[in-house]
Design a protein around this motif. Structure first.
Motif, short mmCIF file in Angstrom:
data_model
loop_
_atom_site.label_atom_id
_atom_site.label_comp_id
_atom_site.label_asym_id
_atom_site.label_seq_id
_atom_site.Cartn_x
_atom_site.Cartn_y
_atom_site.Cartn_z
N CYS A 30 0.82 -1.21 0.00
CA CYS A 30 0.00 0.00 0.00
C CYS A 30 0.86 1.27 0.00
O CYS A 30 0.39 2.33 -0.36
CB CYS A 30 -0.93 0.00 1.20
N GLY A 38 -4.04 9.43 -4.25
CA GLY A 38 -5.18 10.05 -4.91
C GLY A 38 -5.54 11.42 -4.35
O GLY A 38 -6.56 11.99 -4.70
N GLY A 39 -4.70 11.91 -3.45
CA GLY A 39 -4.99 13.22 -2.86
C GLY A 39 -4.17 14.32 -3.50
O GLY A 39 -3.42 14.08 -4.43
N ALA A 95 -8.59 16.99 -4.05
CA ALA A 95 -8.88 15.62 -4.52
C ALA A 95 -9.34 14.75 -3.36
O ALA A 95 -10.18 15.17 -2.56
CB ALA A 95 -7.67 15.03 -5.24
#
Lengths: 276, 386
Positions: free
Chosen positions: A170, A225-226, A244
């Motif tokens: 991750c 994804g931020g 985001a």
């Protein structure tokens, strides 16, 4: 397709010492099926001379994992346990004529199984306790990262991932691995982070904050994804806007605290980060 | 490696059909002109371009003007999504699935980093789309929905027709990636409520480096590659003429062989699959077998690792692929199998076998002959499953 040496292919297609020693004097098991590779090493040891009489392996894994396990058993047969403990993952890789760098963790797994089996033979507890886990995806301890990084002179997270898998899942532990590397090579000439300048003009400070956000903070947020935007710098106040995925993330406070920590570390101790 | 290659990796790429190569050769040799030229030497080639366009259109029952040639499936996918976003600039939400090809999946992640909201819809353990999640994701902000027709790893279909009907009523642009489906099953855009469709040449016996995007008449379109007036200004860049001609021929051939794909190829696949599952210990099919491509089989073998299986198969000249972590170059196993929640014991040992109309009965017999032995040997090496 991996570029395996002939030696790797040979030991994968016709592995030596596969199986289990009957009534073993030492057993070492490492890895897990979830991680994608696992190795069980069993040893027959002469109790009077401490010499390894037989070594056998069982491996769940790819071609290089099987070849590394087989190579390990070939290397240690006939050695005393203390001689065997001197063997590094590099020795295993060299025996195989080299491994692709992404596959170095296979040789590390061999060395780990060896340590575990010898500890088991000596009746000692496992050399590494599980409490120090840094990478939870692949259950890699900080101790293992430090040891492998030192022995193989690893200076980047990518290299640590190739050798131990840590950080390859991750990615949440990447900052921790960076910290470990930073501490490890503190005294070495390897420069991992920009030096913090002593006194800054306002203009320099803003430029440095922008630089740190661009190079250190945004890539990590974007990986999840931020994103982040610098809104204002007013004295010690740094106002940022989370974008985001970060904008709706329930961990936003933690993210802001992390940004503050990074900016204090690299720019100035007195900075206070606020979310717009 | 001994003997000849048995190629069961046709979802990765396919052999160029001999008739396709034949058709292409003159345009790689003497007829090298540029179709945009004023002189006859180049300009006459425009006819060949039109002919290829007609052939590609015919395979999916489209009008020739609805076909835009691209360089590959990835470009078609990127173009479709970007075109919708450019055409509806106020809408900031993209809906796709967790099991898309990287051409859509990673483009979605890229858009998320750029500030778009991207919803990745989940699937169930058989790889079927979560329809409740699909309906829940639709809001006024959706600029485009991009959902594949058939999955490249499992072959499982998504109910594109059904999804399209919903999206039609809500006036949302719908793109579907049919790269794996076109040429294997009938695709008819007259009946399919979709606005854009991606096709790739090298998955249907044309060469690599050519693809197409179907854009339904009336769909707002904005080019992704900006340059000359080629493709009616919908895709700049001098046409890859020889490959486009080959692509056209390949589509024509695919049309002729559609029935064979669904009968003969499917029968070979079914026999291969059922005998492997019967003869290999710990084997089970991954994905919904009732609705999937006729050529694809994904089998999970417990307690053995996929790369090891592939390299043992390689010794017999058998080509397949795997969703295991070790074959991906990353440390994580296939995103598709993870999204389906396939257990780790099986996921690392997944093997995809994908056939084509060139696959023979004898080849399948050979594979069935050696496969179980490989699995048994690797299981004997493994510390698990005993």
């Amino acid at each position: 397709m991996w570029d395996y040496t002939e030696r790797v292919k040979e030991l994968f297609l016709h592995p030596k010492n596969a199986g289990e020693v009957e009534n073993p004097d030492g057993t070492g098991e490492v890895g897990s099926i979830a991680c994608g590779d696992a190795l069980k090493l069993t040893l027959k040891v002469d109790r009077t001379t401490n010499r390894i009489l037989d070594a056998r392996f069982q491996t769940f894994g790819c071609a290089s994992a099987i070849a590394s396990s087989s190579a390990l058993t070939e290397i240690i047969k006939g050695k005393t346990v203390d001689e065997a403990l001197q063997i590094t993952n590099q020795d295993i890789a060299e025996y195989l004529g080299g491994l692709p760098k992404e596959k170095m963790h296979c040789s590390v797994m061999g060395r780990e199984a060896l340590e575990a089996a010898i500890a088991n033979y000596k009746g000692e507890p496992l050399p590494r306790e599980k409490q120090d886990i840094v990478c939870h995806c692949f259950e890699v301890t900080g101790e293992k990262i430090r040891q492998v990084a030192l022995e193989n002179r690893l200076t980047t997270v990518e290299e640590v991932t190739d050798f131990t898998k840590a950080g390859g899942g991750c990615g949440a532990c990447i900052p921790d691995i960076e910290k470990i590397l930073a501490t490890l090579w503190e005294t070495s000439p390897v420069q991992l982070e920009p030096q913090k300048p002593k006194r800054l003009t306002n203009l320099q400070k803003i430029a440095l904050i922008q630089d740190v956000i661009e190079k250190e903070i945004r890539p990590r947020l974007q990986a999840d994804g931020g994103d982040l935007e610098l809104v204002d710098v007013d004295g010690p106040r740094v106002v940022v806007a989370l974008r985001a995925m970060c904008a709706s993330c329930h961990m936003a406070d933690v993210t802001v605290a992390g940004i503050q920590e990074k900016l204090r570390e690299l720019v100035s101790e007195d900075l206070v980060v606020e979310s717009a | 490696m001994t003997g000849k290659t048995i190629y069961l990796d046709n979802n990765a790429t396919t052999a160029v059909a001999p008739e396709v190569l034949e058709e292409m050769l003159p345009y790689l040799k003497d007829a090298y002109g540029n179709p945009s030229s004023m002189h006859t030497f180049g300009g006459r080639l425009h006819k060949k371009l039109d002919e290829a366009r007609e052939r590609v259109a015919a395979l999916i029952h489209a009008e020739p003007e609805e076909i835009v040639f691209t360089s590959c499936g990835t470009e078609s996918d990127n173009t479709a999504i970007m075109s919708a976003l450019e055409s509806w600039p106020t809408r900031r939400h993209v809906v796709t699935t967790r099991v898309e090809h990287p051409a859509v999946l990673n483009f979605g992640k890229h858009l998320a980093r750029k500030g778009y909201r991207v919803t990745f819809l989940p699937v169930d353990s058989l790889g079927r789309l979560d329809l409740d999640a699909f309906h829940a994701a639709l809001d006024e902000d959706v600029a485009v929905v991009s959902i594949m027709y058939a999955n490249n790893e499992t072959g499982v279909f998504f109910p594109v027709e059904l999804l399209g009907q919903t999206l039609r009523t809500r006036d949302i642009v719908f793109h579907t990636d049919t790269v794996q489906a076109v040429g294997k099953i009938p695709i008819d855009v007259r009946r399919l409520p979709v606005d854009m469709v991606s096709i790739s040449g090298h998955k249907l016996h044309a060469p690599k480096g050519v693809g197409a995007l179907y854009v339904r008449k009336g769909t707002r379109f904005s080019p992704y590659i900006i340059g000359g007036h080629q493709e009616h200004s919908r895709r700049g860049g001098t046409e890859n003429l020889a490959s486009i001609i080959g692509f056209g021929k390949a589509c024509e051939l695919a049309g002729h062989h559609l029935h064979q794909e669904q009968t003969e190829v499917a029968a070979l696949r079914d026999r291969l699959e059922s005998e492997l599952v019967r003869d290999c210990p710990g084997a089970a099919v991954i994905g919904d077998t009732s609705r999937r491509l006729p050529n694809t089989s994904n089998i999970g073998f417990e307690f053995v690792e996929g790369e090891a299986i592939l390299l043992r198969l390689d010794e017999y000249g058998i080509c397949a692929s795997s969703g295991s972590a070790c074959t991906s170059g990353s440390l994580e196993p296939s995103h598709v199998l993870r999204a389906m929640g396939v257990p780790f014991t099986r996921m690392h040992g997944s093997v995809r076998l994908s056939l084509s109309r060139y696959t023979t009965e004898a080849e399948i017999d050979q594979v069935i002959g050696v496969f179980p032995g490989i699995i048994r040997e690797l299981r004997a090496l493994s510390p698990y499953g005993r």
